[in-house]
Scaffold this motif. Sequence first.
Motif, PDB file in Angstrom:
ATOM      1  N   GLY A   1     -29.807   4.193  16.305  1.00 59.73           N
ATOM      2  CA  GLY A   1     -31.137   4.225  15.607  1.00 59.73           C
ATOM      3  C   GLY A   1     -32.512   3.632  16.321  1.00 59.73           C
ATOM      4  N   VAL A   2     -32.427   3.633  17.663  1.00 60.45           N
ATOM      5  CA  VAL A   2     -33.677   3.138  18.585  1.00 60.45           C
ATOM      6  C   VAL A   2     -34.082   4.592  19.211  1.00 60.45           C
ATOM      7  CG1 VAL A   2     -32.933   1.074  18.338  1.00 60.45           C
ATOM      8  CG2 VAL A   2     -32.197   2.357  20.168  1.00 60.45           C
ATOM      9  N   THR A   3     -35.147   4.114  19.996  1.00 64.76           N
ATOM     10  CA  THR A   3     -35.741   5.145  21.048  1.00 64.76           C
ATOM     11  C   THR A   3     -34.839   4.896  22.464  1.00 64.76           C
ATOM     12  OG1 THR A   3     -37.425   3.991  21.792  1.00 64.76           O
ATOM     13  CG2 THR A   3     -37.914   5.159  19.862  1.00 64.76           C
ATOM     14  N   PRO A   4     -34.956   6.112  23.197  1.00 58.27           N
ATOM     15  CA  PRO A   4     -34.210   5.952  24.657  1.00 58.27           C
ATOM     16  C   PRO A   4     -34.846   4.892  25.416  1.00 58.27           C
ATOM     17  CG  PRO A   4     -34.369   8.157  23.997  1.00 58.27           C
ATOM     18  CD  PRO A   4     -34.896   7.466  23.087  1.00 58.27           C
ATOM     19  N   ALA A   5     -36.211   4.609  25.163  1.00 54.85           N
ATOM     20  CA  ALA A   5     -36.919   3.714  25.976  1.00 54.85           C
ATOM     21  C   ALA A   5     -36.423   2.248  25.622  1.00 54.85           C
ATOM     22  CB  ALA A   5     -38.438   3.887  25.665  1.00 54.85           C
TER      23      ALA A   5
END
Length: 203
Positions: free
Chosen positions: A40-44
Amino acid sequence: MVRPRNQAERRAQLIDATARTVVDLGAPATKLRDVARAAGVTPASVLYYYADIHELFAAVFERSAATYFVTRSEAIADAEGPTARLRACIHSGVPWPGQAEESTRLLFELFPVALRNESAAERHRLFADQQAGLYRDVLESGQASGDFALAGDADALGRSFVALEDGYAMDLLIGIVDPREIENRLLDHARLVTANPVFRRTS
């Protein structure tokens, strides 16, 4: 996803997400974006904590191997006497349906990482040594007590047990053997290398 209170919690969440994704998709097909989506997060955000997917794989393997080792150690410690401890060592190394099979599948999925990553390879070597050490200690204890007449060096025999476990686990994962048969084959091996007839097949 609930925002973690600290970096250790975030890393744990990413390791959880990676483990689930590897079990679902397989390690070769797992990409950084898949882990990010599962967490539930961004790849960054993932890259803030781990340099790349291989570093994440290594972290997942390290945690899974540690948990697996502790579980086996506790099972052996709960048994009384060399023969019971060797039975417990064998039983705890079989990928029974449920958590044991899932853990085994995850560890096997991550094995190829060690072929291209020295840090991961060192973790694999340590894990193999730990597993063999469990058997070695039990075998030496049985030899000292007179319960076992070992067919060879305890360390070499311990490694042979681990090699058999790995081979039979692969057979199970591809569907050509079941857990009970794996345990029985390992009991056959125990009977041969200890010269103790107590290690009979179970029904």
